[in-house]
Design a protein around this motif. Sequence first.
Motif, short mmCIF file in Angstrom:
data_model
loop_
_atom_site.label_atom_id
_atom_site.label_comp_id
_atom_site.label_asym_id
_atom_site.label_seq_id
_atom_site.Cartn_x
_atom_site.Cartn_y
_atom_site.Cartn_z
N LYS A 96 1.00 -1.06 0.43
CA LYS A 96 -0.44 0.26 -0.18
C LYS A 96 1.11 1.73 -0.26
CE LYS A 96 -4.05 -1.58 2.56
NZ LYS A 96 -4.59 -1.76 3.90
N GLY A 97 2.23 1.40 0.22
CA GLY A 97 3.14 2.29 0.19
C GLY A 97 4.84 1.87 0.62
N SER A 98 5.42 2.87 0.64
CA SER A 98 6.96 2.57 0.80
C SER A 98 7.13 3.48 1.58
CB SER A 98 6.88 2.54 -0.56
OG SER A 98 6.79 2.60 -1.56
N LEU A 99 7.95 3.01 2.37
CA LEU A 99 8.88 4.12 3.34
C LEU A 99 10.15 4.34 2.61
CD1 LEU A 99 7.44 2.41 7.04
CD2 LEU A 99 7.29 5.43 5.43
N VAL A 100 11.15 5.36 2.74
CA VAL A 100 12.41 5.90 2.36
C VAL A 100 13.56 6.25 3.92
CG1 VAL A 100 14.06 6.66 0.73
CG2 VAL A 100 11.98 5.30 -0.22
N PHE A 101 14.51 5.96 3.93
CA PHE A 101 15.13 6.93 4.94
C PHE A 101 16.66 6.29 4.60
CE2 PHE A 101 18.00 6.13 8.65
CZ PHE A 101 17.56 7.22 9.32
N SER A 102 17.07 8.19 5.44
CA SER A 102 18.79 7.54 5.05
C SER A 102 19.71 8.38 6.13
CB SER A 102 19.27 8.35 3.95
OG SER A 102 20.53 8.70 3.69
N SER A 103 20.16 8.21 7.25
CA SER A 103 21.39 8.90 8.11
C SER A 103 21.37 9.78 7.01
CB SER A 103 22.00 7.92 8.29
OG SER A 103 22.38 7.59 7.73
N GLU A 104 21.47 10.11 6.06
CA GLU A 104 22.02 11.49 5.61
C GLU A 104 21.77 12.71 5.58
OE1 GLU A 104 23.82 11.03 0.82
OE2 GLU A 104 25.07 9.28 1.99
N SER A 105 19.87 11.87 5.92
CA SER A 105 19.21 13.19 6.12
C SER A 105 18.14 12.94 7.71
CB SER A 105 18.17 13.44 5.13
OG SER A 105 18.17 14.16 4.22
N GLY A 165 17.65 20.18 13.63
CA GLY A 165 19.11 19.27 13.62
C GLY A 165 18.87 17.85 14.51
N MET A 166 19.88 16.51 15.01
CA MET A 166 20.21 15.87 15.94
C MET A 166 21.23 15.68 15.67
SD MET A 166 17.48 12.30 16.17
CE MET A 166 17.35 12.34 17.85
N GLY A 167 22.12 15.66 16.67
CA GLY A 167 23.24 15.30 16.82
C GLY A 167 23.62 13.02 17.20
N TYR A 168 24.98 12.99 17.37
CA TYR A 168 24.76 11.56 17.63
C TYR A 168 24.66 11.45 19.09
CZ TYR A 168 27.44 6.55 18.71
OH TYR A 168 27.02 5.33 18.62
N ALA A 169 24.89 12.53 19.43
CA ALA A 169 24.57 12.74 21.54
C ALA A 169 23.00 12.57 21.36
CB ALA A 169 25.58 14.18 21.91
N ASP A 170 22.40 13.53 20.99
CA ASP A 170 20.92 13.05 21.39
C ASP A 170 20.00 11.60 20.82
OD1 ASP A 170 21.55 15.83 21.22
OD2 ASP A 170 20.78 16.41 19.22
N LEU A 171 20.67 11.48 19.82
CA LEU A 171 20.09 10.16 19.63
C LEU A 171 20.26 9.07 21.13
CD1 LEU A 171 19.19 8.18 17.40
CD2 LEU A 171 21.59 7.30 16.64
N LYS A 172 21.59 9.12 21.71
CA LYS A 172 22.33 8.79 22.79
C LYS A 172 21.81 8.84 23.52
CE LYS A 172 25.72 5.74 21.49
NZ LYS A 172 25.34 4.05 21.81
N SER A 173 21.32 10.16 24.15
CA SER A 173 20.23 10.09 25.02
C SER A 173 18.93 9.67 24.70
CB SER A 173 20.23 11.47 25.15
OG SER A 173 18.97 12.19 24.42
N ILE A 199 29.45 18.95 0.03
CA ILE A 199 30.39 18.40 0.75
C ILE A 199 29.79 18.31 2.16
CG2 ILE A 199 32.83 19.32 1.87
CD1 ILE A 199 32.98 21.12 -0.20
N LYS A 200 30.08 17.53 2.87
CA LYS A 200 29.88 16.56 3.72
C LYS A 200 30.88 17.33 4.99
CE LYS A 200 26.60 13.93 2.85
NZ LYS A 200 25.18 13.38 2.94
N MET A 201 30.58 17.51 6.07
CA MET A 201 31.01 18.29 7.01
C MET A 201 31.68 16.94 8.03
SD MET A 201 31.22 20.61 6.86
CE MET A 201 30.64 21.04 5.01
N GLY A 202 32.86 17.27 7.88
CA GLY A 202 33.10 15.98 9.01
C GLY A 202 34.82 16.54 9.49
N ASP A 242 28.88 12.74 8.14
CA ASP A 242 27.99 12.07 7.77
C ASP A 242 27.03 11.62 9.30
OD1 ASP A 242 25.73 12.95 5.65
OD2 ASP A 242 27.35 10.93 4.82
N SER A 243 27.03 12.43 10.34
CA SER A 243 27.02 11.75 11.88
C SER A 243 26.21 12.56 12.52
CB SER A 243 28.44 11.67 12.66
OG SER A 243 28.97 10.41 11.78
N GLY A 244 25.34 13.70 11.35
CA GLY A 244 24.55 14.77 12.04
C GLY A 244 25.02 15.24 13.28
N MET A 245 24.10 16.48 13.34
CA MET A 245 24.04 17.31 14.54
C MET A 245 23.53 17.70 15.52
SD MET A 245 26.75 21.69 13.92
CE MET A 245 27.55 21.23 14.84
N GLY A 246 23.44 17.87 16.33
CA GLY A 246 22.28 18.88 17.04
C GLY A 246 22.47 20.34 17.47
#
Lengths: 365, 365, 365, 365
Positions: C259-268, C308-316, D289-292, D306-310
Amino acid sequence: MYFWKPSAMPVLSVICDSSEDRARTGRDRYGYKDYVFDWKDLVKRDDVDLVDVGTPNFLHKDVSIAAMRNGKHVYCEKPLALNAKEAKEMLDEARKRRVVHAVGYNNRCLPAVVMAKNLIEEGHIGEVINCRAEYLQDWAISPLVPMEWRLDKKAAGSGALGDIGSHAIDLARFLVGEFEEVLAVSRTLVKERPISELSMLGGGKVSGKDVSGRREKVGVDDSVEFLARFEDGAAGLFHASRFSHGRKNTLAFEIYGSKGSLVFSSESMCELRFYSTGDAEGLQGFKTIKMGRQHPYGEAFWPLADSGMGYADLKSIEISALMDAISGKGKVSADFEDGYRAMLICDAVIESADTKEWVAIQKGD
Amino acid sequence: MYFWKPSAMPVLSVICDSSEDRARTGRDRYGYKDYVFDWKDLVKRDDVDLVDVGTPNFLHKDVSIAAMRNGKHVYCEKPLALNAKEAKEMLDEARKRRVVHAVGYNNRCLPAVVMAKNLIEEGHIGEVINCRAEYLQDWAISPLVPMEWRLDKKAAGSGALGDIGSHAIDLARFLVGEFEEVLAVSRTLVKERPISELSMLGGGKVSGKDVSGRREKVGVDDSVEFLARFEDGAAGLFHASRFSHGRKNTLAFEIYGSKGSLVFSSESMCELRFYSTGDAEGLQGFKTIKMGRQHPYGEAFWPLADSGMGYADLKSIEISALMDAISGKGKVSADFEDGYRAMLICDAVIESADTKEWVAIQKGD
Amino acid sequence: MYFWKPSAMPVLSVICDSSEDRARTGRDRYGYKDYVFDWKDLVKRDDVDLVDVGTPNFLHKDVSIAAMRNGKHVYCEKPLALNAKEAKEMLDEARKRRVVHAVGYNNRCLPAVVMAKNLIEEGHIGEVINCRAEYLQDWAISPLVPMEWRLDKKAAGSGALGDIGSHAIDLARFLVGEFEEVLAVSRTLVKERPISELSMLGGGKVSGKDVSGRREKVGVDDSVEFLARFEDGAAGLFHASRFSHGRKNTLAFEIYGSKGSLVFSSESMCELRFYSTGDAEGLQGFKTIKMGRQHPYGEAFWPLADSGMGYADLKSIEISALMDAISGKGKVSADFEDGYRAMLICDAVIESADTKEWVAIQKGD
Amino acid sequence: MYFWKPSAMPVLSVICDSSEDRARTGRDRYGYKDYVFDWKDLVKRDDVDLVDVGTPNFLHKDVSIAAMRNGKHVYCEKPLALNAKEAKEMLDEARKRRVVHAVGYNNRCLPAVVMAKNLIEEGHIGEVINCRAEYLQDWAISPLVPMEWRLDKKAAGSGALGDIGSHAIDLARFLVGEFEEVLAVSRTLVKERPISELSMLGGGKVSGKDVSGRREKVGVDDSVEFLARFEDGAAGLFHASRFSHGRKNTLAFEIYGSKGSLVFSSESMCELRFYSTGDAEGLQGFKTIKMGRQHPYGEAFWPLADSGMGYADLKSIEISALMDAISGKGKVSADFEDGYRAMLICDAVIESADTKEWVAIQKGD
């Protein structure tokens, strides 16, 4: 007339359709001089030098061979035949008759694809490590989509695999090289379809109701995924499907090499994305290159990039190459050998899906 | 022949070019029956019903008026004339002669633009609050790009403003409504150019060296930015430039309304992005709608969406509407009144850049 | 402190590093109360309730089991162990000790991933037909990248497969369901690496020269492609690679349903693309939904979406769930059973790459 | 603690909120040692060296000046004050007291923005021709969104202009240079709002019903568009709006120069798009250009791009610079002079919207 002066000027002589009504309309609409409704009449005519075989797949072999036996050049739609055996007969005939033979893998003509080919050949991405390619559509998802020849194994040979997957296979051969072996998953997701007064509209939409209640078994694949190993060591991931919602007609590839990467999608047909480790550190990234005047075929089309490209434009490139080949001044984009090799791979994909084993691609000859 | 059966079938009768050599080549390449090299001969011919005026701008008025006086229908390239005064003369003549008159604002024919128009008219985005529109190119940045008629005020009337900005203006009129007043910044960034044996290639590339050393003053704008107020209260931000590196030929707009938004760019010509507050909460977002069979003109073009669209395809829509108008069965995409109103706005933009004051758009009539 | 009030408040008690210098710096930098340099000391301490096992993979089992035997809760990095056998021992211990056990498949915590999970569970895309998932990096391409534990089979168990591919596997289990069988291609592309004074910088950049000349064999995979069949009939295409130029750290999936599709990339990372056949005809398209306040965890993070969301946010988010689990008020994002099941699949992938045959996933228990 | 070792280690001493309840919760949630509920108490405390002024705008001046008079360093939220006159008083006090003074134009700290700054300064895009910048949100569109201080002219000074537009102005100053003159259109689109028990949720969603029926006039702008001329000859197009459906929190710019272009959007916060005419012909295109690790601040944040930023990550960069400034080892990202100059431009925008005339920016001092 994008390409001027053409090496040969096509003349629209005769159109053929089994329905006289459609044949006549075709003649008027597209400007042919005459029409017939039996292809056997067409292939013999003196005013025909080149036969364009746009029939359902099961007729490709007979029409093409008859045409070649009458000394005609042949442009045949893809896939070249129902299977590699048929395709081999066609190739053998073509070689014997020394006519020009082309198969409709027109995506090789896309400026962005040709540019990708050039970049690879010039070493811009180094050795190819991986190739992912897919051709996805969504028109067949509804179980109400009625039977048609593309869903009928006898008429089509295979489903998504031959119809669209073979484009992805052909591009992988064109860009990466020959396949060594494949392993596939293949599924028929809607197992029977109405035989139908229903008429199919675009995008899998169906008008009217299925009143007949009659159903026919679908013999062909709706979705095929497969792994491949290439002769030069690269690995491949392929997907062809008519069941991918939202993908209307998406032919895409990502090629990762030891020095860079190339990404293409027909959703942005005139763009090539290129990542190069030749760029200065800190300034590396995927670059979106818009096809323009300095790119393949660009002078014929665009005073400026970003002016779009349609299906007819793409076809005109293919035809220009065909005219060059007939005039002895060039080569067709893809010939019956390409068509045959794609069929060898398709046959191996089908076999591996059945046996659940890796199947080596026959070397052909 | 995408649109079948057409209401009228165009016949390519006579092509005109001041150079006999180019005229003859044009005849052969595009399949005209005859050629002339003085437009005054063309507008009188009995075998001509419709004159396509594709000259530099300064000739639009004279050719169009002469054609209309000879009872010919006229399709004239944009901008309609050097200024609104000329355009008014053309419009007056067209009204008097009761011929079909069209101006080449062909972007109105883009399926995604027509869909945007329909969505706005059906209230999908509510009242328009803002419209940002731009037409950006980059071919003129190099100071080596030689003089040509597009850079010559006498021949072109204006620069980026009339040539490309007027497309953005026309789309804003089409989608949002009439302009009330404008205020502009206009700049000529390269103030003189070589008169030149140099030939210009695509994308502002120049071959050879400028040996003559002769220079001519550039009279036209290279980049124009302007603010606008629309009659219905919306505000507009516009930008037309031939100095925007990386933008090869980008016509784009973003329209924000009280209930939703529409985003379009010719870089993805067959897509319309639509944000609707009608979507369920949590499921709102810009949706990328691919033009396909169920969208404007889609049946003529695409069995499947995502099959591309080229400049010639776009032109065929425009011509189909023109044939309908000539046959009394429809309307042209944009007529001389549209051409005239765009010129009124261009004139106001030029005046406001000079006076640094808001300039009201003349109401026209 | 995004989640307020937390069900439990973590206290940073003791940090452990085999280098005393690093241990002390870690204590100071991150605000621990104490440090040790032997993990055996840490797992016994009374002031420790929860052990975070962030060692190289080969230590996961011993540290985790010792901690659990001392009654500690354990959060262990992924992959859970060197292989499924080890992972099973850990799971058995966890079950016996009745401690909270979590494995670091933190991408399950991404708001867009949780939203995808919810949409699937609520039936928005119907039955899943295909799942393509990939985790691609490019840091290991240069042959100058020196040996490190991630490239050492004894320390890591596997290469790209366990390190990043297992994230893709875990998300596929989370979103689509259990795997039935797999078939893989696995390659070590750079077969030996310098043992090295070289220090590795980000993105595969290496400073200095390799002066030692010593080399060590690389035992792990650099790139793994595999096909999968899921228990519910869906098919999967997977790719994990550290050799994909331009993909810095890209975890992506595309899930196509009836019925539909989902697309995700950690680049966004904060976007989910959703195609729904529930949308009105002509208005269907991939919708880009920006994670905001009304989406999973959104209230904790964002007054407005697109912040935005950072790695630390995800960890929290992950830690908040862990605190809830320890307080008896919730569940961890992924537990040792999830870690074990991912290892079963990884083991099957390795075996199938060796045998070139489909390998069924052990049912586990 | 991303930046290690920090030049100074911030200690959270005292939090202030006019509501004792919120003050206490804030203390507990964020780990402050103490709380007060009158800012006049806070600015005098011996255990406070740095005051972070996060009040509504109308208090910025009084709190900041009082803090500076007590010898405190000050970090003040943007916009710096209600108008340039107030801002000038603050700047004068800061200069007199020789304290560190910072204003919260934190977007200057974004790695991609700093990279853009560096590329411009190193001449990568040549002379700037155009700058388009916008900050768009959509939370205020519903007329049910109740009055709050951000919509109240006395408390906020201006609306979208100062709150978000001033970020775009600040980035344009940072990247392009000083403004010469501006001309604006400014509109209050919802002219009165409920005074309300309604509580506002994210994204302009409102819970409950407006039962009171009381309304208050909105004094501030909802949407501002303006043209600018920069001192160095560049032209600017700006837009700040809280009425742009689908734009949740989008700060974006496009800068076109004589040699290349830069494109940024906070929707992809860690990417910079760069078009360079320095690339080989045929290989030019916008590069993403991806910030790294090798980009500004990258070492502190990312082992891999590509690890995100919050938002919190961004703040930590700003605070790190602030600690450096306080320690005499660096400069703040933006200081009161930057805050003052942004206010001068905002004041000119407001004046020009009123008078409908170009307004020159005061030179300040």
